[in-house]
Design a protein around this motif. Structure first.
Motif, PDB file in Angstrom:
ATOM      1  N   PHE A  47       0.762  -1.357  -0.056  1.00 27.91           N
ATOM      2  CA  PHE A  47      -0.057  -0.130   0.075  1.00 27.91           C
ATOM      3  C   PHE A  47       0.708   1.130   0.059  1.00 27.91           C
ATOM      4  CE2 PHE A  47      -4.022   1.505   2.402  1.00 27.91           C
ATOM      5  CZ  PHE A  47      -4.614   2.031   1.177  1.00 27.91           C
ATOM      6  N   ALA A  48       1.792   1.299   0.892  1.00 28.57           N
ATOM      7  CA  ALA A  48       2.658   2.428   1.049  1.00 28.57           C
ATOM      8  C   ALA A  48       3.487   2.621  -0.067  1.00 28.57           C
ATOM      9  CB  ALA A  48       3.542   2.506   2.262  1.00 28.57           C
ATOM     10  N   CYS A  49       4.439   1.517  -0.644  1.00 34.59           N
ATOM     11  CA  CYS A  49       5.307   1.612  -1.615  1.00 34.59           C
ATOM     12  C   CYS A  49       4.527   2.251  -2.920  1.00 34.59           C
ATOM     13  CB  CYS A  49       6.068   0.324  -1.681  1.00 34.59           C
ATOM     14  SG  CYS A  49       7.074  -0.192  -0.307  1.00 34.59           S
ATOM     15  N   LEU A  50       3.388   1.763  -3.188  1.00 27.82           N
ATOM     16  CA  LEU A  50       2.840   1.887  -4.561  1.00 27.82           C
ATOM     17  C   LEU A  50       2.012   2.833  -4.591  1.00 27.82           C
ATOM     18  CD1 LEU A  50       2.483  -1.737  -5.716  1.00 27.82           C
ATOM     19  CD2 LEU A  50       4.083  -0.310  -6.309  1.00 27.82           C
ATOM     20  N   MET A  51       1.829   3.809  -3.390  1.00 32.01           N
ATOM     21  CA  MET A  51       0.704   4.812  -3.639  1.00 32.01           C
ATOM     22  C   MET A  51       0.908   6.007  -4.472  1.00 32.01           C
ATOM     23  SD  MET A  51      -1.941   5.470  -1.610  1.00 32.01           S
ATOM     24  CE  MET A  51      -1.760   4.454  -0.191  1.00 32.01           C
ATOM     25  N   LEU A  52       2.135   6.255  -4.387  1.00 31.93           N
ATOM     26  CA  LEU A  52       2.606   7.592  -5.441  1.00 31.93           C
ATOM     27  C   LEU A  52       2.479   6.896  -6.920  1.00 31.93           C
ATOM     28  CD1 LEU A  52       5.591   9.468  -3.799  1.00 31.93           C
ATOM     29  CD2 LEU A  52       3.106  10.057  -4.043  1.00 31.93           C
ATOM     30  N   THR A  53       2.789   5.576  -7.184  1.00 33.55           N
ATOM     31  CA  THR A  53       2.654   5.092  -8.249  1.00 33.55           C
ATOM     32  C   THR A  53       1.135   5.070  -8.825  1.00 33.55           C
ATOM     33  OG1 THR A  53       4.301   3.618  -7.849  1.00 33.55           O
ATOM     34  CG2 THR A  53       3.006   2.723  -9.810  1.00 33.55           C
ATOM     35  N   GLY A  54       0.124   4.663  -7.934  1.00 29.04           N
ATOM     36  CA  GLY A  54      -1.244   4.913  -8.247  1.00 29.04           C
ATOM     37  C   GLY A  54      -1.548   6.241  -8.678  1.00 29.04           C
ATOM     38  N   SER A  55      -1.202   7.235  -7.992  1.00 26.71           N
ATOM     39  CA  SER A  55      -1.718   8.659  -8.306  1.00 26.71           C
ATOM     40  C   SER A  55      -1.149   9.033  -9.491  1.00 26.71           C
ATOM     41  CB  SER A  55      -1.135   9.503  -7.306  1.00 26.71           C
ATOM     42  OG  SER A  55      -1.641   9.418  -5.793  1.00 26.71           O
ATOM     43  N   ALA A  56       0.210   8.638  -9.674  1.00 29.17           N
ATOM     44  CA  ALA A  56       0.931   9.063 -11.287  1.00 29.17           C
ATOM     45  C   ALA A  56       0.274   8.320 -12.355  1.00 29.17           C
ATOM     46  CB  ALA A  56       2.416   8.747 -11.071  1.00 29.17           C
ATOM     47  N   MET A  57      -0.226   7.142 -12.275  1.00 32.29           N
ATOM     48  CA  MET A  57      -0.604   6.436 -13.172  1.00 32.29           C
ATOM     49  C   MET A  57      -2.275   6.808 -13.519  1.00 32.29           C
ATOM     50  SD  MET A  57       0.405   2.435 -12.544  1.00 32.29           S
ATOM     51  CE  MET A  57      -0.377   1.689 -13.791  1.00 32.29           C
ATOM     52  N   THR A 383       1.020  11.079  -1.634  1.00 27.06           N
ATOM     53  CA  THR A 383       1.954  11.260  -0.760  1.00 27.06           C
ATOM     54  C   THR A 383       1.668  11.224   0.775  1.00 27.06           C
ATOM     55  OG1 THR A 383       3.052  12.982  -2.266  1.00 27.06           O
ATOM     56  CG2 THR A 383       3.938  12.978   0.013  1.00 27.06           C
ATOM     57  N   ASN A 384       0.413  12.045   0.961  1.00 29.54           N
ATOM     58  CA  ASN A 384      -0.041  11.742   2.437  1.00 29.54           C
ATOM     59  C   ASN A 384      -0.473  10.232   2.666  1.00 29.54           C
ATOM     60  OD1 ASN A 384      -2.701  12.370   4.301  1.00 29.54           O
ATOM     61  ND2 ASN A 384      -1.156  13.778   4.645  1.00 29.54           N
ATOM     62  N   THR A 385      -1.046   9.723   2.030  1.00 31.68           N
ATOM     63  CA  THR A 385      -1.665   8.438   2.561  1.00 31.68           C
ATOM     64  C   THR A 385      -0.351   7.380   2.519  1.00 31.68           C
ATOM     65  OG1 THR A 385      -3.507   8.816   1.294  1.00 31.68           O
ATOM     66  CG2 THR A 385      -2.997   6.521   1.881  1.00 31.68           C
ATOM     67  N   ALA A 386       0.754   7.654   1.376  1.00 27.03           N
ATOM     68  CA  ALA A 386       1.936   6.869   1.625  1.00 27.03           C
ATOM     69  C   ALA A 386       2.503   6.865   2.807  1.00 27.03           C
ATOM     70  CB  ALA A 386       2.968   7.115   0.281  1.00 27.03           C
ATOM     71  N   LEU A 387       2.711   8.106   3.286  1.00 26.58           N
ATOM     72  CA  LEU A 387       3.424   8.500   4.634  1.00 26.58           C
ATOM     73  C   LEU A 387       2.732   7.955   5.886  1.00 26.58           C
ATOM     74  CD1 LEU A 387       4.877  11.913   3.944  1.00 26.58           C
ATOM     75  CD2 LEU A 387       6.274   9.697   4.279  1.00 26.58           C
ATOM     76  N   ARG A 388       1.218   7.820   5.635  1.00 29.69           N
ATOM     77  CA  ARG A 388       0.371   7.366   6.603  1.00 29.69           C
ATOM     78  C   ARG A 388       0.631   5.732   6.686  1.00 29.69           C
ATOM     79  NH1 ARG A 388      -5.939   7.025   5.471  1.00 29.69           N
ATOM     80  NH2 ARG A 388      -5.422   5.153   4.616  1.00 29.69           N
ATOM     81  N   GLU A 389       0.771   5.091   5.722  1.00 29.86           N
ATOM     82  CA  GLU A 389       0.977   3.797   5.792  1.00 29.86           C
ATOM     83  C   GLU A 389       2.366   3.266   6.071  1.00 29.86           C
ATOM     84  OE1 GLU A 389      -1.654   1.982   5.584  1.00 29.86           O
ATOM     85  OE2 GLU A 389      -2.700   3.494   4.957  1.00 29.86           O
ATOM     86  N   VAL A 390       3.277   4.174   5.521  1.00 29.58           N
ATOM     87  CA  VAL A 390       4.515   3.938   6.144  1.00 29.58           C
ATOM     88  C   VAL A 390       4.923   3.978   7.663  1.00 29.58           C
ATOM     89  CG1 VAL A 390       7.153   4.737   6.262  1.00 29.58           C
ATOM     90  CG2 VAL A 390       5.908   4.324   4.159  1.00 29.58           C
ATOM     91  N   GLY A 391       4.257   4.943   8.290  1.00 30.25           N
ATOM     92  CA  GLY A 391       4.028   5.118   9.789  1.00 30.25           C
ATOM     93  C   GLY A 391       3.393   3.838  10.165  1.00 30.25           C
ATOM     94  N   GLY A 392       2.333   3.486   9.778  1.00 31.10           N
ATOM     95  CA  GLY A 392       1.705   2.194  10.174  1.00 31.10           C
ATOM     96  C   GLY A 392       2.624   1.017  10.192  1.00 31.10           C
TER      97      GLY A 392
END
Length: 454
Positions: A47-57, A383-392
């Motif tokens: 979830f965290a690693c691919l979050m920015l990928t999802g936005s960019a795609m 970005t916000n969600t990726a950092l959220r999941e990395v924190g989790g």
């Protein structure tokens, strides 16, 4: 709002739906403490690693199209989770499920923001926060009820018919839109995905191999170097997937720091509290889910109100208040937890912590997205969600390590010893977020840039 909200609900639900099933999985699948961590962290890692990928795609190929693809991947992976016969198979399926969720969740916020004028965006994002809060609230209850009443596999099967129904509805009723970047930043995607993976792999493996091991230290060093390379690349690429100028905006930077520390505390605490009621206090999965509801249900009530008020008062007071309440509530829980403690003794601490979580859910997302041009809402949300999941991921790993050092599963007393120590860590972490929230702009200092791209 409905179609995007359903996607947000499913993605947030499956972050926590396995929480009350953990003791059952430990018995049915012969899962170790590390395996139990992975059933949560495998999802959050992808979830965290691919979050920015999802936005960019979504920006490049169409937000509706990628949203539908994400729902399809998520639904198929949910079926694979349900069909798993061992811990390893479940963990692999949860990884794919997290990848699908990474395509879904940031685009839900983009689709919602695109549908509302800027003066109503805060309230709309507040509703989005309430929906994600409902997923968090419903996860432990639903997971517990299904695990006890039917079988743990059905906590995943329920996603499949919802996905089958939502996908054609999205194709019919959602309008297609694209972001401002005509080209996909492949190099940036690879660097950020590998960097986040290495950084999150370290805390996941640390409880097993040790924080000073070559694997963990090497993973942290590699992740740091990859993220530095990503930032250097983004400075010179013509169409960056993440314009670094946004980090000069206090609203954007503060919101991202706050959500990282808040979720580090939240998901780590959830990992332990869901087991407290079953292992430490002897409740069934269904009973545990109901008892947790006073905590996880609060964001559903508080987030829409906080989101609407933040339009008038700004996000800063809600971020500060939310972090302090979360810290106070979890610290109170650490004080009163003991073998055989009455449920009524735990309720006030859970309510206070839950109210704090609700204040942060909507306002951090609103602060991050409102600080950037509307075309880059998906980038900000990702970005916000990726950092959220990395924190989790860090939260589950760190609190599990503290629990294992000071306690264990040998007896209720041993469990409470480990649980109490872990809760003190969970209570301290939001205070680091308070420091970040102090740097957030007041409402009058907010900005809506239109030209920041690099």
């Amino acid at each position: 709002m409905v179609l995007a909200g359903l996607g947000a609900f499913l993605a947030s639900l499956d972050v926590v739906v396995v929480a009350t099933a953990l003791p059952t999985l430990r018995v049915d699948l012969g899962a170790s403490l590390s395996d139990l961590e992975w059933t949560i962290n495998a999802y959050n890692l992808a979830f965290a690693c691919l979050m920015l990928t999802g936005s960019a795609m979504g920006d490049r190929f169409g937000r509706r199209r990628i949203y539908v693809v994400g729902l399809a991947v998520f639904s198929l992976a949910s079926a694979a989770c349900a069909l798993s016969t061992g811990a390893d198979a479940l963990i692999m399926a949860r990884t794919v499920q997290g990848a699908g969720a990474a395509l879904v969740l940031p685009l839900t916020l983009t689709l919602i923001s695109d549908a509302f004028p800027i003066e109503k965006r805060g309230a709309a994002i507040g509703v989005w926060g309430g929906i994600t809060g409902l997923g968090v609230a419903g996860g432990p209850v639903l997971g517990g009820a299904i695990t006890e009443g039917i079988a743990w596999q059905w906590i995943f099967w329920i996603n499949v018919p919802i996905g089958i129904a939502v996908i054609p509805a999205c194709m019919l009723w959602l309008r297609e839109s694209r972001g401002p970047r005509p080209h996909l930043d492949i190099t940036g995607l690879v660097l950020v995905a590998l960097g986040l993976f290495a950084l999150t792999w370290a805390p996941v493996r640390a409880p097993v191999v040790g924080w000073s091991s070559l694997e963990v230290v090497g993973s942290l060093v590699a992740g740091t170097l990859l993220m530095v390379a990503f930032l250097r690349w983004e400075r010179r690429v013509p169409h960056p997937m993440l314009p670094l100028a946004y980090f000069r905006l206090r609203g954007f930077s503060a919101a991202n720091a706050v959500i990282f520390f808040q979720f580090l505390s939240l998901l780590g605490a959830l990992f332990m509290i869901s087991q407290l009621f079953q292992v430490g206090l002897g409740n069934s999965p269904w009973e545990a889910g109901l008892r947790i509801l006073v905590w996880t249900g609060m964001p559903m009530l508080v987030a829409p109100i906080a989101g609407a008020l933040a339009d008038r008062l700004g996000a800063k007071p809600f971020m500060l208040s939310g972090l302090i309440l979360q810290s106070v509530g979890l610290g109170w829980l650490a004080i009163v937890a003991e073998p055989g403690v009455a449920y009524g003794t735990l309720v006030p601490s859970l309510v206070i912590a839950g109210a704090g979580i609700g204040m942060i859910f909507a306002t951090t997302a609103s602060a991050a997205t409102s600080a950037v041009p509307i075309d880059d809402t998906g980038v900000a949300a990702g970005t916000n969600t990726a950092l959220r999941e990395v924190g989790g991921v860090f939260g589950v790993a760190i609190l599990a390590a503290v629990f294992a050092h000071y306690g264990g599963y040998a007896s209720p007393e041993a469990f409470i010893d480990g649980f109490t120590s872990a809760m003190w860590v969970a209570a301290a972490v939001p205070l680091a977020g308070v420091v970040a929230a102090l740097f957030a702009p007041s409402r009058s200092e907010g900005t809506h840039p239109t030209q920041l791209r690099r």
